[in-house]
Design a protein around this motif. Structure first.
Motif, PDB file in Angstrom:
ATOM      1  N   GLN A 106       0.824  -1.205   0.000  1.00 30.10           N
ATOM      2  CA  GLN A 106       0.000   0.000   0.000  1.00 30.10           C
ATOM      3  C   GLN A 106       0.857   1.253   0.000  1.00 30.10           C
ATOM      4  O   GLN A 106       0.529   2.251  -0.650  1.00 30.10           O
ATOM      5  CB  GLN A 106      -0.949  -0.016   1.198  1.00 30.10           C
ATOM      6  CG  GLN A 106      -2.078  -1.024   1.035  1.00 30.10           C
ATOM      7  CD  GLN A 106      -2.929  -1.167   2.279  1.00 30.10           C
ATOM      8  OE1 GLN A 106      -2.474  -0.928   3.405  1.00 30.10           O
ATOM      9  NE2 GLN A 106      -4.190  -1.552   2.094  1.00 30.10           N
TER      10      GLN A 106
ATOM     11  N   THR B 244     -13.107   0.791  -4.073  1.00 29.93           N
ATOM     12  CA  THR B 244     -12.942  -0.654  -4.220  1.00 29.93           C
ATOM     13  C   THR B 244     -14.252  -1.411  -4.046  1.00 29.93           C
ATOM     14  O   THR B 244     -14.332  -2.596  -4.388  1.00 29.93           O
ATOM     15  CB  THR B 244     -11.933  -1.165  -3.180  1.00 29.93           C
ATOM     16  OG1 THR B 244     -12.276  -0.627  -1.890  1.00 29.93           O
ATOM     17  CG2 THR B 244     -10.520  -0.733  -3.537  1.00 29.93           C
TER      18      THR B 244
ATOM     19  N   LYS C 284      -7.202   0.263  -1.801  1.00 29.84           N
ATOM     20  CA  LYS C 284      -7.847  -0.547  -0.761  1.00 29.84           C
ATOM     21  C   LYS C 284      -7.710   0.121   0.604  1.00 29.84           C
ATOM     22  O   LYS C 284      -8.583  -0.029   1.467  1.00 29.84           O
ATOM     23  CB  LYS C 284      -7.197  -1.935  -0.740  1.00 29.84           C
ATOM     24  CG  LYS C 284      -7.843  -2.919   0.232  1.00 29.84           C
ATOM     25  CD  LYS C 284      -9.169  -3.422  -0.267  1.00 29.84           C
ATOM     26  CE  LYS C 284      -9.725  -4.521   0.630  1.00 29.84           C
ATOM     27  NZ  LYS C 284     -11.078  -4.964   0.196  1.00 29.84           N
TER      28      LYS C 284
ATOM     29  N   GLU D 278     -10.582   2.333   1.945  1.00 32.86           N
ATOM     30  CA  GLU D 278     -11.856   1.655   2.210  1.00 32.86           C
ATOM     31  C   GLU D 278     -12.198   1.702   3.693  1.00 32.86           C
ATOM     32  O   GLU D 278     -11.396   1.322   4.545  1.00 32.86           O
ATOM     33  CB  GLU D 278     -11.746   0.203   1.748  1.00 32.86           C
ATOM     34  CG  GLU D 278     -13.021  -0.597   1.849  1.00 32.86           C
ATOM     35  CD  GLU D 278     -12.822  -2.015   1.338  1.00 32.86           C
ATOM     36  OE1 GLU D 278     -13.117  -2.960   2.102  1.00 32.86           O
ATOM     37  OE2 GLU D 278     -12.358  -2.161   0.187  1.00 32.86           O
TER      38      GLU D 278
END
Length: 455
Positions: free
Chosen positions: A308, A373, A443, A446
Protein backbone atom coordinates in the motif's frame (compact mmCIF):
# COMPACT_ATOMS: atom_id res chain seq x y z
CA UNK A 1 17.35 10.00 1.53
CA UNK A 2 20.28 11.47 -0.34
CA UNK A 3 19.94 14.87 -2.07
CA UNK A 4 19.82 13.09 -5.44
CA UNK A 5 17.02 10.84 -4.25
CA UNK A 6 15.10 13.82 -2.89
CA UNK A 7 15.45 15.64 -6.22
CA UNK A 8 14.17 12.65 -8.18
CA UNK A 9 11.33 12.18 -5.72
CA UNK A 10 10.37 15.82 -5.99
CA UNK A 11 10.32 15.56 -9.79
CA UNK A 12 8.08 12.52 -9.54
CA UNK A 13 5.68 14.51 -7.38
CA UNK A 14 5.94 17.70 -9.41
CA UNK A 15 3.40 16.83 -12.05
CA UNK A 16 0.92 15.83 -9.38
CA UNK A 17 0.89 19.38 -8.08
CA UNK A 18 -0.39 20.68 -11.42
CA UNK A 19 -4.16 20.94 -11.83
CA UNK A 20 -5.26 18.60 -14.61
CA UNK A 21 -6.85 21.37 -16.63
CA UNK A 22 -3.66 23.47 -16.42
CA UNK A 23 -1.28 20.85 -17.76
CA UNK A 24 -2.14 21.45 -21.41
CA UNK A 25 -1.66 25.22 -21.04
CA UNK A 26 1.67 24.71 -19.28
CA UNK A 27 2.83 22.31 -21.98
CA UNK A 28 1.90 24.72 -24.79
CA UNK A 29 3.60 27.63 -23.02
CA UNK A 30 6.85 25.72 -22.61
CA UNK A 31 6.79 24.48 -26.20
CA UNK A 32 6.18 28.00 -27.47
CA UNK A 33 9.32 29.11 -25.67
CA UNK A 34 11.40 26.56 -27.53
CA UNK A 35 11.44 23.81 -24.92
CA UNK A 36 11.56 20.51 -26.77
CA UNK A 37 9.13 17.66 -26.15
CA UNK A 38 12.12 15.66 -24.94
CA UNK A 39 13.11 18.31 -22.41
CA UNK A 40 9.53 18.64 -21.24
CA UNK A 41 9.34 14.91 -20.62
CA UNK A 42 12.68 14.98 -18.83
CA UNK A 43 11.62 17.87 -16.60
CA UNK A 44 8.14 16.75 -15.60
CA UNK A 45 8.18 13.00 -16.08
CA UNK A 46 11.76 12.20 -15.11
CA UNK A 47 10.80 9.20 -13.03
CA UNK A 48 9.07 7.63 -16.02
CA UNK A 49 12.25 7.45 -18.08
CA UNK A 50 15.01 7.42 -15.46
CA UNK A 51 15.72 3.80 -14.65
CA UNK A 52 18.04 4.87 -11.84
CA UNK A 53 15.08 6.32 -9.94
CA UNK A 54 15.71 4.56 -6.65
CA UNK A 55 12.42 4.47 -4.87
CA UNK A 56 9.65 3.33 -7.21
CA UNK A 57 11.62 0.90 -9.40
CA UNK A 58 13.48 -0.96 -6.69
CA UNK A 59 11.18 -3.48 -5.07
CA UNK A 60 13.51 -4.37 -2.18
CA UNK A 61 13.87 -0.99 -0.53
CA UNK A 62 13.36 -0.97 3.22
CA UNK A 63 10.12 0.02 4.89
CA UNK A 64 11.77 2.90 6.73
CA UNK A 65 12.70 4.54 3.44
CA UNK A 66 9.16 4.02 2.12
CA UNK A 67 7.77 5.92 5.09
CA UNK A 68 10.26 8.75 4.53
CA UNK A 69 9.22 9.07 0.90
CA UNK A 70 5.54 8.85 1.71
CA UNK A 71 5.96 11.52 4.38
CA UNK A 72 7.48 13.73 1.67
CA UNK A 73 4.39 13.18 -0.50
CA UNK A 74 2.04 13.89 2.40
CA UNK A 75 3.86 17.14 3.12
CA UNK A 76 4.03 18.26 -0.52
CA UNK A 77 0.33 17.65 -1.10
CA UNK A 78 -0.83 18.94 2.29
CA UNK A 79 -2.66 15.72 3.15
CA UNK A 80 -4.44 15.30 6.48
CA UNK A 81 -6.86 12.77 7.99
CA UNK A 82 -10.41 13.40 6.82
CA UNK A 83 -12.25 15.72 9.20
CA UNK A 84 -15.39 14.10 10.57
CA UNK A 85 -18.62 15.09 12.24
CA UNK A 86 -19.60 13.31 15.43
CA UNK A 87 -21.92 10.38 14.92
CA UNK A 88 -24.92 11.79 16.78
CA UNK A 89 -28.41 10.49 16.00
CA UNK A 90 -30.20 13.73 16.78
CA UNK A 91 -33.81 14.34 15.59
CA UNK A 92 -32.64 15.82 12.28
CA UNK A 93 -30.53 12.71 11.66
CA UNK A 94 -33.47 10.43 12.49
CA UNK A 95 -35.76 12.43 10.21
CA UNK A 96 -33.28 12.13 7.36
CA UNK A 97 -32.82 8.43 8.01
CA UNK A 98 -36.57 7.82 7.94
CA UNK A 99 -36.93 9.81 4.72
CA UNK A 100 -33.98 8.04 3.08
CA UNK A 101 -35.50 4.58 3.54
CA UNK A 102 -39.18 5.46 3.01
CA UNK A 103 -40.89 4.48 -0.30
CA UNK A 104 -43.51 7.16 0.47
CA UNK A 105 -41.05 9.56 -1.18
CA UNK A 106 -41.77 8.02 -4.58
CA UNK A 107 -44.89 8.76 -6.58
CA UNK A 108 -46.09 5.17 -6.66
CA UNK A 109 -44.59 4.22 -3.28
CA UNK A 110 -42.36 1.62 -4.88
CA UNK A 111 -38.82 2.94 -4.29
CA UNK A 112 -36.80 4.96 -1.82
CA UNK A 113 -33.39 6.63 -1.85
CA UNK A 114 -32.00 3.36 -0.53
CA UNK A 115 -33.33 1.53 -3.60
CA UNK A 116 -30.50 2.93 -5.72
CA UNK A 117 -28.01 3.74 -2.95
CA UNK A 118 -27.68 0.34 -1.35
CA UNK A 119 -25.66 -0.30 1.80
CA UNK A 120 -24.38 -3.64 0.47
CA UNK A 121 -22.84 -1.83 -2.52
CA UNK A 122 -21.35 0.98 -0.41
CA UNK A 123 -24.19 3.35 -1.46
CA UNK A 124 -23.97 2.53 -5.19
CA UNK A 125 -26.21 -0.18 -6.70
CA UNK A 126 -23.83 -2.67 -8.33
CA UNK A 127 -25.29 -2.13 -11.82
CA UNK A 128 -23.69 -0.51 -14.84
CA UNK A 129 -26.54 1.97 -15.30
CA UNK A 130 -29.29 3.37 -13.10
CA UNK A 131 -32.69 1.68 -13.37
CA UNK A 132 -35.15 4.27 -14.63
CA UNK A 133 -38.90 4.20 -14.23
CA UNK A 134 -41.11 3.78 -17.27
CA UNK A 135 -42.53 7.22 -18.10
CA UNK A 136 -43.66 8.96 -21.30
CA UNK A 137 -40.77 10.06 -23.50
CA UNK A 138 -41.56 13.75 -23.00
CA UNK A 139 -40.83 13.30 -19.29
CA UNK A 140 -37.41 11.74 -19.82
CA UNK A 141 -34.30 13.82 -19.34
CA UNK A 142 -32.08 14.40 -22.37
CA UNK A 143 -29.27 12.92 -20.29
CA UNK A 144 -28.81 9.18 -20.87
CA UNK A 145 -28.89 6.75 -17.95
CA UNK A 146 -25.66 6.66 -15.97
CA UNK A 147 -23.83 4.72 -13.32
CA UNK A 148 -25.21 5.45 -9.84
CA UNK A 149 -22.70 7.53 -7.84
CA UNK A 150 -21.85 6.74 -4.24
CA UNK A 151 -22.66 9.10 -1.36
CA UNK A 152 -19.45 9.09 0.68
CA UNK A 153 -18.21 12.35 2.22
CA UNK A 154 -20.45 14.50 0.06
CA UNK A 155 -20.66 17.25 2.69
CA UNK A 156 -16.92 17.92 2.46
CA UNK A 157 -15.98 21.49 1.51
CA UNK A 158 -14.06 20.22 -1.53
CA UNK A 159 -17.29 18.96 -3.10
CA UNK A 160 -18.10 21.77 -5.52
CA UNK A 161 -20.03 19.82 -8.17
CA UNK A 162 -22.44 16.89 -8.22
CA UNK A 163 -23.67 14.50 -10.89
CA UNK A 164 -21.38 13.17 -13.62
CA UNK A 165 -21.81 16.40 -15.61
CA UNK A 166 -21.79 18.84 -12.70
CA UNK A 167 -25.24 20.28 -13.31
CA UNK A 168 -25.36 20.93 -9.57
CA UNK A 169 -22.65 23.41 -8.63
CA UNK A 170 -21.55 25.43 -5.65
CA UNK A 171 -20.36 28.74 -7.04
CA UNK A 172 -19.88 30.23 -3.59
CA UNK A 173 -21.34 29.87 -0.07
CA UNK A 174 -24.77 28.24 0.14
CA UNK A 175 -26.04 30.87 2.60
CA UNK A 176 -25.24 33.53 -0.02
CA UNK A 177 -27.31 31.80 -2.70
CA UNK A 178 -24.34 30.20 -4.38
CA UNK A 179 -25.95 26.86 -5.24
CA UNK A 180 -26.84 26.25 -8.88
CA UNK A 181 -29.61 23.81 -9.81
CA UNK A 182 -30.80 22.94 -13.33
CA UNK A 183 -34.40 22.55 -12.18
CA UNK A 184 -37.03 25.21 -11.45
CA UNK A 185 -36.63 25.06 -7.69
CA UNK A 186 -35.45 27.94 -5.55
CA UNK A 187 -32.19 27.08 -3.78
CA UNK A 188 -32.87 29.39 -0.84
CA UNK A 189 -32.25 27.83 2.60
CA UNK A 190 -30.66 24.65 1.26
CA UNK A 191 -27.56 24.09 3.38
CA UNK A 192 -25.33 22.49 0.74
CA UNK A 193 -25.25 20.68 -2.60
CA UNK A 194 -26.12 17.36 -1.01
CA UNK A 195 -29.35 18.87 0.30
CA UNK A 196 -30.32 20.01 -3.19
CA UNK A 197 -29.41 16.71 -4.78
CA UNK A 198 -31.37 14.82 -2.13
CA UNK A 199 -34.73 16.21 -3.25
CA UNK A 200 -34.15 16.11 -7.03
CA UNK A 201 -35.02 12.41 -7.53
CA UNK A 202 -38.33 12.97 -5.74
CA UNK A 203 -39.67 15.27 -8.46
CA UNK A 204 -37.84 13.63 -11.37
CA UNK A 205 -40.28 11.30 -13.22
CA UNK A 206 -37.77 8.62 -14.30
CA UNK A 207 -36.12 8.43 -10.88
CA UNK A 208 -38.74 8.44 -8.09
CA UNK A 209 -41.79 10.45 -9.16
CA UNK A 210 -42.96 8.03 -11.84
CA UNK A 211 -45.77 8.59 -14.31
CA UNK A 212 -48.15 11.39 -13.27
CA UNK A 213 -51.88 10.74 -13.06
CA UNK A 214 -54.74 9.78 -10.82
CA UNK A 215 -52.80 7.00 -9.10
CA UNK A 216 -49.86 9.26 -8.24
CA UNK A 217 -50.52 11.37 -5.15
CA UNK A 218 -47.38 13.42 -5.73
CA UNK A 219 -48.28 14.28 -9.33
CA UNK A 220 -52.05 13.74 -9.67
CA UNK A 221 -52.60 15.80 -12.84
CA UNK A 222 -51.19 13.97 -15.85
CA UNK A 223 -51.69 16.83 -18.31
CA UNK A 224 -49.92 19.46 -16.20
CA UNK A 225 -46.17 20.03 -15.98
CA UNK A 226 -45.01 19.07 -12.51
CA UNK A 227 -43.53 21.98 -10.56
CA UNK A 228 -40.92 20.74 -8.05
CA UNK A 229 -42.49 22.80 -5.25
CA UNK A 230 -45.90 21.25 -5.88
CA UNK A 231 -44.53 17.69 -5.89
CA UNK A 232 -42.67 18.27 -2.63
CA UNK A 233 -45.72 19.92 -1.04
CA UNK A 234 -47.84 16.88 -1.96
CA UNK A 235 -45.14 14.70 -0.41
CA UNK A 236 -45.24 16.56 2.90
CA UNK A 237 -49.02 16.12 3.06
CA UNK A 238 -48.55 12.41 2.43
CA UNK A 239 -45.95 12.16 5.20
CA UNK A 240 -48.09 13.96 7.77
CA UNK A 241 -51.08 11.78 6.84
CA UNK A 242 -49.07 8.85 8.19
CA UNK A 243 -49.88 10.10 11.69
CA UNK A 244 -53.58 9.46 11.26
CA UNK A 245 -53.29 6.26 9.27
CA UNK A 246 -53.30 4.03 12.33
CA UNK A 247 -49.80 2.71 11.60
CA UNK A 248 -47.62 2.00 14.61
CA UNK A 249 -44.35 3.87 14.08
CA UNK A 250 -41.47 4.62 16.40
CA UNK A 251 -41.54 8.34 15.61
CA UNK A 252 -44.02 10.08 13.33
CA UNK A 253 -42.98 12.62 10.76
CA UNK A 254 -44.92 15.23 12.69
CA UNK A 255 -42.81 14.56 15.78
CA UNK A 256 -39.56 14.52 13.82
CA UNK A 257 -40.25 17.79 11.99
CA UNK A 258 -41.22 19.37 15.30
CA UNK A 259 -38.12 18.14 17.10
CA UNK A 260 -35.81 18.95 14.16
CA UNK A 261 -37.11 22.34 13.09
CA UNK A 262 -39.88 23.39 15.48
CA UNK A 263 -42.51 22.86 12.74
CA UNK A 264 -45.93 21.55 13.72
CA UNK A 265 -48.01 21.54 10.53
CA UNK A 266 -47.46 20.32 6.98
CA UNK A 267 -47.83 23.77 5.42
CA UNK A 268 -44.83 25.00 7.42
CA UNK A 269 -42.48 22.46 5.82
CA UNK A 270 -40.46 23.76 2.88
CA UNK A 271 -38.39 21.81 0.30
CA UNK A 272 -35.21 22.85 2.10
CA UNK A 273 -36.38 21.16 5.31
CA UNK A 274 -36.65 17.87 3.44
CA UNK A 275 -33.33 18.27 1.64
CA UNK A 276 -31.40 19.44 4.68
CA UNK A 277 -32.61 16.50 6.77
CA UNK A 278 -31.73 13.99 4.06
CA UNK A 279 -28.31 15.58 3.58
CA UNK A 280 -27.66 15.65 7.31
CA UNK A 281 -28.33 11.93 7.56
CA UNK A 282 -26.17 11.19 4.51
CA UNK A 283 -23.25 13.31 5.69
CA UNK A 284 -23.24 11.68 9.14
CA UNK A 285 -23.99 8.11 8.08
CA UNK A 286 -21.73 7.96 5.03
CA UNK A 287 -18.46 9.39 6.27
CA UNK A 288 -15.21 7.45 5.90
CA UNK A 289 -14.55 6.89 9.58
CA UNK A 290 -12.18 3.95 9.74
CA UNK A 291 -9.66 3.68 6.91
CA UNK A 292 -6.03 2.55 6.99
CA UNK A 293 -5.03 5.66 5.03
CA UNK A 294 -6.48 8.06 7.59
CA UNK A 295 -4.90 6.09 10.41
CA UNK A 296 -1.57 6.38 8.60
CA UNK A 297 -2.01 10.13 8.12
CA UNK A 298 -2.77 10.39 11.82
CA UNK A 299 0.63 8.89 12.63
CA UNK A 300 0.16 5.10 12.72
CA UNK A 301 3.05 3.93 10.51
CA UNK A 302 1.80 0.34 10.73
CA UNK A 303 -1.66 1.12 9.29
CA UNK A 304 -0.52 0.51 5.70
CA UNK A 305 1.07 -2.60 4.25
CA UNK A 306 4.31 -2.32 2.32
CA UNK A 307 2.43 -2.76 -0.96
CA UNK A 308 0.00 0.00 0.00
CA UNK A 309 2.90 2.37 0.71
CA UNK A 310 4.47 1.56 -2.65
CA UNK A 311 1.10 2.07 -4.31
CA UNK A 312 0.69 5.45 -2.61
CA UNK A 313 4.06 6.58 -3.96
CA UNK A 314 3.01 5.54 -7.45
CA UNK A 315 -0.34 7.31 -7.00
CA UNK A 316 1.34 10.55 -5.96
CA UNK A 317 4.33 10.13 -8.27
CA UNK A 318 4.85 8.67 -11.68
CA UNK A 319 1.32 7.24 -11.86
CA UNK A 320 0.05 10.85 -12.06
CA UNK A 321 -3.24 9.79 -10.44
CA UNK A 322 -3.16 12.75 -8.05
CA UNK A 323 -3.26 15.29 -10.87
CA UNK A 324 -7.04 14.83 -10.99
CA UNK A 325 -7.73 12.67 -7.92
CA UNK A 326 -6.51 15.30 -5.51
CA UNK A 327 -7.22 16.37 -1.95
CA UNK A 328 -8.57 14.37 0.95
CA UNK A 329 -11.62 13.11 -0.96
CA UNK A 330 -9.50 12.31 -4.04
CA UNK A 331 -11.18 14.46 -6.67
CA UNK A 332 -10.59 17.89 -8.19
CA UNK A 333 -14.35 17.94 -8.99
CA UNK A 334 -13.44 19.11 -12.49
CA UNK A 335 -14.28 17.50 -15.83
CA UNK A 336 -12.09 15.30 -18.01
CA UNK A 337 -12.17 12.46 -20.51
CA UNK A 338 -10.12 9.29 -20.15
CA UNK A 339 -11.28 7.82 -23.45
CA UNK A 340 -14.18 5.68 -22.23
CA UNK A 341 -16.36 4.77 -25.26
CA UNK A 342 -20.16 4.77 -25.23
CA UNK A 343 -21.70 1.94 -27.23
CA UNK A 344 -25.27 3.25 -26.93
CA UNK A 345 -27.16 4.82 -29.83
CA UNK A 346 -27.51 8.04 -27.82
CA UNK A 347 -24.04 8.99 -26.71
CA UNK A 348 -23.66 10.71 -23.37
CA UNK A 349 -22.34 14.25 -23.97
CA UNK A 350 -21.26 14.72 -20.37
CA UNK A 351 -20.48 18.24 -19.17
CA UNK A 352 -22.16 19.67 -22.27
CA UNK A 353 -25.57 19.14 -20.64
CA UNK A 354 -24.59 21.61 -17.92
CA UNK A 355 -22.86 24.28 -20.01
CA UNK A 356 -24.08 23.88 -23.59
CA UNK A 357 -20.51 24.49 -24.74
CA UNK A 358 -19.23 22.20 -27.53
CA UNK A 359 -15.78 22.02 -25.90
CA UNK A 360 -17.36 20.31 -22.88
CA UNK A 361 -18.70 17.33 -24.84
CA UNK A 362 -17.63 13.93 -23.44
CA UNK A 363 -16.08 15.39 -20.30
CA UNK A 364 -17.13 13.90 -16.96
CA UNK A 365 -16.50 14.80 -13.35
CA UNK A 366 -13.55 13.19 -11.62
CA UNK A 367 -15.11 10.64 -9.24
CA UNK A 368 -13.92 10.68 -5.60
CA UNK A 369 -12.05 7.49 -4.68
CA UNK A 370 -12.90 6.74 -1.07
CA UNK A 371 -14.49 3.27 -0.96
CA UNK A 372 -13.94 2.99 -4.72
CA UNK A 373 -12.94 -0.65 -4.22
CA UNK A 374 -16.56 -1.39 -3.25
CA UNK A 375 -18.49 0.46 -5.95
CA UNK A 376 -17.94 -1.47 -9.20
CA UNK A 377 -18.65 -1.15 -12.09
CA UNK A 378 -16.79 2.01 -13.04
CA UNK A 379 -16.99 5.17 -15.15
CA UNK A 380 -20.08 7.21 -15.98
CA UNK A 381 -21.55 4.38 -18.05
CA UNK A 382 -20.37 1.42 -15.98
CA UNK A 383 -18.11 0.44 -18.87
CA UNK A 384 -15.64 -1.70 -16.89
CA UNK A 385 -16.24 -4.20 -14.13
CA UNK A 386 -12.97 -4.09 -12.22
CA UNK A 387 -10.81 -1.37 -10.77
CA UNK A 388 -7.75 -2.84 -12.47
CA UNK A 389 -9.47 -2.34 -15.85
CA UNK A 390 -10.34 1.23 -14.89
CA UNK A 391 -6.71 2.01 -14.06
CA UNK A 392 -5.54 0.45 -17.32
CA UNK A 393 -7.99 2.66 -19.21
CA UNK A 394 -6.21 5.70 -17.76
CA UNK A 395 -2.86 4.26 -18.83
CA UNK A 396 -4.06 3.56 -22.40
CA UNK A 397 -6.82 6.11 -23.10
CA UNK A 398 -6.58 5.78 -26.90
CA UNK A 399 -7.02 2.02 -27.02
CA UNK A 400 -10.57 2.28 -28.41
CA UNK A 401 -9.84 5.18 -30.78
CA UNK A 402 -9.56 2.91 -33.84
CA UNK A 403 -12.07 0.27 -32.82
CA UNK A 404 -15.22 -0.32 -34.85
CA UNK A 405 -18.74 -0.75 -33.56
CA UNK A 406 -20.98 -3.62 -34.66
CA UNK A 407 -22.54 -1.44 -37.37
CA UNK A 408 -19.17 -0.80 -38.97
CA UNK A 409 -18.79 2.79 -37.81
CA UNK A 410 -15.99 3.89 -35.50
CA UNK A 411 -16.71 3.15 -31.87
CA UNK A 412 -15.54 6.65 -30.93
CA UNK A 413 -16.16 9.79 -32.93
CA UNK A 414 -13.19 12.04 -33.63
CA UNK A 415 -14.51 14.62 -31.16
CA UNK A 416 -14.51 11.94 -28.45
CA UNK A 417 -10.89 11.12 -29.17
CA UNK A 418 -9.92 14.80 -29.19
CA UNK A 419 -11.58 15.29 -25.80
CA UNK A 420 -9.17 12.92 -24.01
CA UNK A 421 -7.29 14.75 -21.26
CA UNK A 422 -3.86 16.01 -22.23
CA UNK A 423 -2.34 14.74 -19.01
CA UNK A 424 -2.95 11.21 -20.28
CA UNK A 425 -1.16 11.84 -23.56
CA UNK A 426 2.22 11.97 -21.77
CA UNK A 427 4.01 8.60 -21.73
CA UNK A 428 3.24 6.33 -18.84
CA UNK A 429 5.02 3.02 -18.40
CA UNK A 430 3.39 1.77 -15.23
CA UNK A 431 3.77 -2.00 -15.20
CA UNK A 432 1.12 -4.59 -14.45
CA UNK A 433 2.76 -5.24 -11.11
CA UNK A 434 2.60 -1.55 -10.30
CA UNK A 435 -1.09 -1.43 -11.20
CA UNK A 436 -1.67 -3.95 -8.43
CA UNK A 437 0.33 -1.77 -6.04
CA UNK A 438 -1.95 1.16 -6.86
CA UNK A 439 -4.93 -1.13 -6.25
CA UNK A 440 -3.46 -2.01 -2.87
CA UNK A 441 -3.24 1.69 -2.02
CA UNK A 442 -6.86 2.28 -3.09
CA UNK A 443 -7.85 -0.55 -0.76
CA UNK A 444 -6.44 1.57 2.08
CA UNK A 445 -9.15 4.18 1.33
CA UNK A 446 -11.86 1.65 2.21
CA UNK A 447 -13.89 2.19 5.35
CA UNK A 448 -13.91 -0.99 7.42
CA UNK A 449 -17.71 -0.84 7.84
CA UNK A 450 -18.62 0.21 4.31
CA UNK A 451 -20.41 -2.21 2.06
CA UNK A 452 -22.62 -3.45 4.87
CA UNK A 453 -19.77 -5.12 6.73
CA UNK A 454 -19.19 -4.96 10.45
CA UNK A 455 -15.99 -6.99 10.73
Amino acid sequence: MTPTQELLLDRAFEIGRLPCNSYAALKETLLSKGVSHHALAAQHLSATSDLTYPDLREMHIGADSLDAQLHAAITRFGLTPLSLKDYVQAPKFRLGEKLFHDPLLSGHEDRSCATCHKAEYATADGAALEVRLSVPSDLLSEVPARNVPDLWNRDHNDVSTMLWDGRLQAMFAADQGGLVLPDALATTDFENLMALQSVRPIFTPAEMLGKPGAFNDLAPEAAVAQRPEDVLAHLVLRLFTEETSGLAVKETYGELFRDSYGLTTADEVRPAHLGNALAHYIEIEFQSRDTPWDHYLAGDMTALTEDQKRGALLFYGIGKCVVCHSGNVFSDFMFHSVGVPDIRDKKDLGRYYATGKPRDRFLFRTPPLRNVTLTAPYFHNGQVNTLAEAIKQHLAPYRFAREYAEGGEHLMESVEVEAISSILTAPNIISGEQVHLILAFLKSLEDRKAGGRND
